[in-house]
Design a protein around this motif. Structure first.
Motif, mmCIF file in Angstrom:
data_model
loop_
_atom_site.group_PDB
_atom_site.id
_atom_site.type_symbol
_atom_site.label_atom_id
_atom_site.label_comp_id
_atom_site.label_asym_id
_atom_site.label_seq_id
_atom_site.Cartn_x
_atom_site.Cartn_y
_atom_site.Cartn_z
ATOM 1 N N MET A 1 24.086 -12.268 -1.511
ATOM 2 C CA MET A 1 24.636 -13.132 -2.661
ATOM 3 C C MET A 1 25.615 -11.916 -3.504
ATOM 4 S SD MET A 1 24.236 -16.205 -2.003
ATOM 5 C CE MET A 1 25.321 -16.471 -3.671
ATOM 6 N N ALA A 2 24.941 -10.568 -3.541
ATOM 7 C CA ALA A 2 26.010 -9.723 -4.061
ATOM 8 C C ALA A 2 26.974 -9.313 -3.307
ATOM 9 C CB ALA A 2 24.740 -8.774 -4.592
ATOM 10 N N THR A 3 26.983 -9.718 -2.204
ATOM 11 C CA THR A 3 28.151 -9.232 -1.237
ATOM 12 C C THR A 3 27.961 -7.693 -1.152
ATOM 13 O OG1 THR A 3 29.814 -9.080 -2.801
ATOM 14 C CG2 THR A 3 29.702 -11.348 -1.443
ATOM 15 N N GLY A 4 26.835 -7.191 -0.848
ATOM 16 C CA GLY A 4 26.685 -5.777 -1.039
ATOM 17 C C GLY A 4 26.315 -5.337 0.371
ATOM 18 N N GLY A 5 25.265 -5.977 1.102
ATOM 19 C CA GLY A 5 25.058 -5.656 2.513
ATOM 20 C C GLY A 5 24.025 -4.602 2.894
ATOM 21 N N PHE A 6 23.145 -4.166 1.894
ATOM 22 C CA PHE A 6 21.982 -3.255 1.789
ATOM 23 C C PHE A 6 20.983 -4.130 2.841
ATOM 24 C CE2 PHE A 6 22.576 -0.143 -1.535
ATOM 25 C CZ PHE A 6 23.153 0.770 -0.790
ATOM 26 N N SER A 7 20.225 -3.528 3.925
ATOM 27 C CA SER A 7 19.559 -3.976 4.670
ATOM 28 C C SER A 7 18.160 -3.446 4.784
ATOM 29 C CB SER A 7 19.944 -4.385 6.114
ATOM 30 O OG SER A 7 19.097 -4.915 6.996
ATOM 31 N N THR A 8 17.137 -4.295 4.958
ATOM 32 C CA THR A 8 15.793 -3.224 5.452
ATOM 33 C C THR A 8 15.833 -2.904 6.732
ATOM 34 O OG1 THR A 8 14.803 -5.276 5.648
ATOM 35 C CG2 THR A 8 14.739 -4.629 3.252
ATOM 36 N N LYS A 9 16.720 -2.987 7.574
ATOM 37 C CA LYS A 9 16.442 -2.677 8.899
ATOM 38 C C LYS A 9 17.647 -1.799 9.294
ATOM 39 C CE LYS A 9 13.429 -6.036 9.523
ATOM 40 N NZ LYS A 9 12.078 -5.487 9.599
ATOM 41 N N ASN A 10 17.067 -0.755 10.195
ATOM 42 C CA ASN A 10 18.282 0.258 10.702
ATOM 43 C C ASN A 10 19.475 -0.187 11.427
ATOM 44 O OD1 ASN A 10 16.705 2.468 9.428
ATOM 45 N ND2 ASN A 10 15.367 2.618 11.379
ATOM 46 N N GLY B 1 0.819 -1.309 -0.126
ATOM 47 C CA GLY B 1 0.144 0.013 0.058
ATOM 48 C C GLY B 1 0.829 1.174 -0.027
ATOM 49 N N ASP B 2 2.141 1.061 -0.491
ATOM 50 C CA ASP B 2 2.953 2.458 -0.615
ATOM 51 C C ASP B 2 2.610 3.213 -1.693
ATOM 52 O OD1 ASP B 2 4.243 1.728 1.568
ATOM 53 O OD2 ASP B 2 5.788 0.584 0.529
ATOM 54 N N HIS B 3 2.843 4.392 -1.802
ATOM 55 C CA HIS B 3 2.509 5.448 -2.775
ATOM 56 C C HIS B 3 3.600 5.650 -3.685
ATOM 57 C CE1 HIS B 3 -1.247 6.468 -0.937
ATOM 58 N NE2 HIS B 3 -0.705 6.626 0.188
ATOM 59 N N ASP B 4 4.638 4.777 -3.677
ATOM 60 C CA ASP B 4 5.933 5.013 -4.392
ATOM 61 C C ASP B 4 5.786 4.324 -5.764
ATOM 62 O OD1 ASP B 4 6.116 2.260 -3.530
ATOM 63 O OD2 ASP B 4 7.958 2.772 -2.509
ATOM 64 N N TRP B 5 4.575 3.569 -5.922
ATOM 65 C CA TRP B 5 4.674 2.696 -7.169
ATOM 66 C C TRP B 5 4.589 3.680 -8.181
ATOM 67 C CZ3 TRP B 5 0.523 3.463 -10.656
ATOM 68 C CH2 TRP B 5 -0.415 4.049 -10.325
ATOM 69 N N LEU C 1 12.765 0.319 -1.423
ATOM 70 C CA LEU C 1 13.652 -0.606 -0.637
ATOM 71 C C LEU C 1 14.256 -1.829 -1.576
ATOM 72 C CD1 LEU C 1 13.280 -0.626 3.057
ATOM 73 C CD2 LEU C 1 14.848 0.603 1.997
ATOM 74 N N LEU C 2 13.277 -2.329 -2.181
ATOM 75 C CA LEU C 2 13.541 -3.595 -2.786
ATOM 76 C C LEU C 2 14.466 -2.951 -4.290
ATOM 77 C CD1 LEU C 2 13.335 -6.561 -3.501
ATOM 78 C CD2 LEU C 2 11.115 -6.223 -4.639
ATOM 79 N N TRP C 3 14.027 -1.986 -4.862
ATOM 80 C CA TRP C 3 14.853 -1.567 -6.001
ATOM 81 C C TRP C 3 16.545 -1.102 -5.389
ATOM 82 C CZ3 TRP C 3 16.344 -1.755 -10.805
ATOM 83 C CH2 TRP C 3 17.351 -0.665 -11.097
ATOM 84 N N GLY D 1 9.833 3.569 1.518
ATOM 85 C CA GLY D 1 8.807 2.680 0.750
ATOM 86 C C GLY D 1 9.411 1.340 0.383
ATOM 87 N N LYS D 2 8.528 0.334 0.407
ATOM 88 C CA LYS D 2 9.051 -0.883 0.340
ATOM 89 C C LYS D 2 9.559 -1.227 -1.319
ATOM 90 C CE LYS D 2 7.683 -2.313 4.436
ATOM 91 N NZ LYS D 2 8.775 -2.703 5.413
#
Length: 490
Positions: free
Chosen positions: A224-233, A38-42, A135-137, A131-132
């Motif tokens: 798997m990308a050895t990138g480290g971005f997380s969805t958590k602070n 239900g995010d408005h970022d779509w 964050l997924l992008w 927005g979810k």
């Protein structure tokens, strides 16, 4: 002959167009998650994907017909990789800019290039408020960049009648990549299948540990990308021991040459165990973990042996593989531990992995060549080659390794000086340059594991962005474009 172009620029632009169309497809994949939550970022993601797709399709179809030839030369490959990485990062920043999640171009480009380069350095101060879909992008940029969007394109180009070996060499310069099949197209396909399967398996295992599908998917993409971005602070600091151990296993696998992961799927474990670089990689992880666990437990006996071991193993792997997840503040440990981890920032994992950094194979060749130089002093007439995996290493590769390491540390020194001139304190200058050039993520000082890069001046972010690109493309791919030799007609 005098009017012959330096490189086939219509073909270069048309292939960059393909990369932008790939950007478009992956952005569209994020839309269902925006709708579900239900995010408005779509709408922002949709607009950004249409811009990527429109510009990419226009560039591809218009310039393809004006290409001088369908054959890629080395110069074309270097231009495509460097310009392609810049373009996908610039157009990949549009979801942030259009949605207003990151309102400035400097910050949006920094975050996007940090994703595509799998660095993981972030300017977001409240990740969980984003927005979810966005964050997924953000996670998707790391997954695309991990194996290399160029390698994905290599699998597509033969269909268009264009050979892709030049791109594969430009993407992984210096040490020749192992080829699983005679044709580069088949190699790229098999590597991507291994990459995709491991991502799916990790997602499932993380869900078994109580993660939602959304969080599990994001963390699998960035592990798997050895990138480290997380969805958590808090990154991985508040995750359960089970989830941390799952991340540990897949960080280790992502730090392996993906050819070895392919061999594991085929049951060819003997070839893995006999691989010299794998022995060094596993040995470094084991030795570092054993030594640092003793030190950390001595400093913090109240957390127990198991947590001391888990925190040290997690952070050791996170730094060596340049993943950049954080489970504990290593700068709060004893200075000996912090210094050890800082030195690990200059190691990197195996060549042919998604990790950044110098890579272990280069350290092996440098160490062996240095040791043999002592023998050569005693026996100047003897021909004593450097051997790796039982085979003699050609002098050209040895010279390439020496040149790479000298150039790497020269760029590091220059980067630290520039950061100091901009006004960063000594520790932050050391840490920010090391982590961005090595594509790691957390550094030292005010960009340590519990901080981020939001407070840095804009100039510093652009300099660090350049270092991230240099590190991801292993220096020479980018630097060669700035040499006079590149621009001479041959």
């Amino acid at each position: 002959m005098r009017n012959k172009p330096l490189f086939n620029y219509p073909l270069v632009i048309s292939i960059v167009g393909i990369l932008l169309m790939i950007n478009c497809v992956f952005m569209l994949f994020c839309l269902p998650f925006s709708f579900y939550f239900g995010d408005h970022d779509w709408l922002s993601i949709l607009f950004a994907s249409l811009i990527n797709g429109g510009v990419g399709a226009s560039a591809f179809f218009y310039f393809k017909q004006h290409a001088l030839t369908r054959e890629l030369k080395k110069k074309d490959g270097y231009m495509i990789v460097t310009v392609g990485w810049l373009m996908v990062s610039f157009f990949g920043s549009l979801p942030y800019l259009i949605s207003g999640e990151i309102p400035t171009l400097t910050d949006a480009f920094f975050e996007t290039l940090s994703g595509f380069s799998t660095t993981g350095a972030s300017i977001l101060t409240d990740i969980e408020a984003v927005g979810k879909g966005i964050l997924l992008w953000r996670s998707m940029t790391q997954w695309i960049g991990g194996m290399g969007i160029i390698v994905l394109t290599v699998a597509i180009l033969p269909i268009l009648g264009i050979g892709g070996m030049q791109l594969f060499v430009a993407e992984a310069p210096g040490i020749s990549p192992d080829k699983l099949q005679p044709r580069i197209k088949e190699t790229a396909k098999r590597l991507w299948w291994v990459y995709l399967i491991l991502t799916c398996v990790e997602t499932i295992l993380l869900m078994f540990g109580g993660m939602t599908f959304y969080d599990a998917l994001n963390h699998a993409l960035t592990t798997m990308a050895t990138g480290g971005f997380s969805t958590k602070n808090s990154s991985a600091a508040e995750m359960t021991p089970y989830i941390q151990y799952v991340l540990i296993v897949f960080m280790f696998m992502a730090g392996c040459n993906f050819t070895l992961n392919y061999y594991a799927f085929k049951g060819r474990f003997k070839e893995i165990i006999q691989n010299e670089e794998f022995k060094y990689y596993a040995g470094l992880v084991v030795i570092s973990t054993m030594i640092l666990t003793v030190v950390v437990y001595y400093q913090l006996p109240e957390i127990g042996v198991e947590q001391s071991f888990r925190d040290v193993l997690f952070q050791t792997l996170s730094i060596i593989t340049t993943t950049g997840y954080v489970s504990a503040d290593y700068t709060a440990w004893l200075p000996f531990v912090t210094m050890w981890i800082f030195l690990l920032m200059f190691v990197g994992a195996m060549a042919g992995s998604t990790a950044g950094g110098v890579k272990i194979v280069r350290h092996i060749i440098l160490q062996k060549n240095s040791f043999l130089e002592l023998k050569r002093q005693l026996h100047p007439s003897a021909i004593i080659p450097v051997r790796f995996n039982g085979n003699a290493v050609s002098p050209n590769i040895t010279y390439n390794v020496l040149a790479f390491i000298i150039t790497y540390f020269f760029i590091y020194a220059v980067g630290v000086l520039i950061m100091s001139i901009i006004g960063l304190d000594f520790l932050t200058a050391l840490g920010s340059v090391a982590t961005c050039l090595g594509n790691i993520g957390p550094g030292l000082g005010s960009v340590g594991p519990v901080d981020n890069f939001a407070h840095l001046p804009g100039v510093a972010k652009w300099v660090l962005s350049a270092l991230m690109l240099l590190g991801r493309l292993e220096l020479f791919t980018v630097l060669i474009i700035f040499t006079p030799y590149f621009w001479r007609r041959i």
